[in-house]
Every structure is written in C-alpha cells, then in structure tokens.
Design a protein around this motif. Structure first.
Motif, short mmCIF file in Angstrom:
data_model
loop_
_atom_site.label_atom_id
_atom_site.label_comp_id
_atom_site.label_asym_id
_atom_site.label_seq_id
_atom_site.Cartn_x
_atom_site.Cartn_y
_atom_site.Cartn_z
N SER A 82 0.83 -1.20 0.00
CA SER A 82 0.00 0.00 0.00
C SER A 82 0.87 1.26 0.00
CB SER A 82 -0.92 -0.01 1.22
OG SER A 82 -1.69 1.16 1.27
N GLU A 83 1.93 1.23 0.79
CA GLU A 83 2.83 2.38 0.85
C GLU A 83 3.49 2.61 -0.51
OE1 GLU A 83 7.00 3.49 3.02
OE2 GLU A 83 5.48 2.47 4.23
N LYS A 84 3.92 1.54 -1.16
CA LYS A 84 4.55 1.67 -2.47
C LYS A 84 3.57 2.23 -3.50
CE LYS A 84 7.88 -2.05 -1.81
NZ LYS A 84 8.27 -3.42 -2.22
N ILE A 85 2.35 1.71 -3.48
CA ILE A 85 1.34 2.17 -4.44
C ILE A 85 1.04 3.65 -4.23
CG2 ILE A 85 -1.09 1.95 -5.11
CD1 ILE A 85 -0.76 -1.10 -4.64
N SER A 86 1.04 4.10 -2.97
CA SER A 86 0.74 5.50 -2.69
C SER A 86 1.79 6.45 -3.28
CB SER A 86 0.62 5.74 -1.19
OG SER A 86 1.89 5.69 -0.57
N LEU A 87 2.98 5.93 -3.58
CA LEU A 87 4.04 6.75 -4.16
C LEU A 87 3.94 6.87 -5.68
CD1 LEU A 87 7.03 5.38 -2.04
CD2 LEU A 87 5.76 7.50 -1.68
N LEU A 88 3.08 6.07 -6.28
CA LEU A 88 2.92 6.08 -7.73
C LEU A 88 2.12 7.29 -8.22
CD1 LEU A 88 2.02 2.31 -8.28
CD2 LEU A 88 4.23 3.40 -8.73
N SER A 89 2.27 7.56 -9.49
CA SER A 89 1.45 8.62 -10.10
C SER A 89 0.00 8.14 -10.16
CB SER A 89 1.95 8.91 -11.51
OG SER A 89 1.66 7.81 -12.37
#
Length: 109
Positions: A82-89
């Motif tokens: 979830s944290e990684k996805i939140s960093l995506l455009s």
C-alpha cells in the motif's frame, strides 16, 4: 530443540527457494558469508539455523522468516504494498487498480 522432521521441512523450503532464484549452494553461502557445508546441512535438515542467519537468509531469498520456519506467511497486512502504491502517479495507480480488478474477476471484461 526442533524436531528433525521440522528441520527437514525448513531445509526443503530453503532449497526450493534457492533453486527458484537460480542460486547454487556455493553462491548462497557466499552471499550469506557462511560455508557451503552450513548451507548443505540446513537444506538436509541436519542443523538448526541461528537467528542472525535466518534473518539474513530471508532477506537474500526474499521470503519471510515465518515462511522459512512454518511454511506459511503469517501476518501479511499489505502495508508495504500500500505504501509503495501511494508513491505512484495517479495514472500508475489506475493501472494497478485495473490489474487488481482483473485478477479478482478475470471474466468480467
């Protein structure tokens, strides 16, 4: 002390993952800074693994210590993903969402 059957199951999981990643015992031993004999003993269930080696091994093989010891991924909560996805455009998040939707319902195209 762990029962011999448990050590053998742990060894099988280590060996399977090592082979999945295409590592030889020699390569794994080098990455862990241990002897090939230690890797061989672990995989055959002849010796228990020390805590520091268990942590190092799990990082090298990219699997949890829970999985190495029990064969199960205990306590996965998805926070890291979830944290990684939140960093995506926004566009990339939309693609991820579409992919997840597809995986959940592959026939609802």
């Amino acid at each position: 002390m762990m029962e011999n059957a448990n050590l053998q199951e742990i060894g099988k999981r280590i060996q399977l993952r090592r082979k999945q990643l295409g590592y030889t015992q020699d390569q794994l031993a080098s990455m862990m800074d241990v002897s090939i004999q230690m890797i061989s003993n672990l995989e055959r269930g002849n010796k228990a693994i020390r805590i520091d080696n268990l942590i190092n091994l799990s990082q090298i093989l990219n699997i949890s210590t829970d999985y190495i010891l029990t064969g199960k991924n205990v306590g996965y909560n998805g926070a890291s993903l979830s944290e990684k996805i939140s960093l995506l455009s926004s566009k990339s998040r939309d693609i991820i969402e579409q992919f997840v939707d597809y995986c959940l319902n592959p026939y609802d195209l």
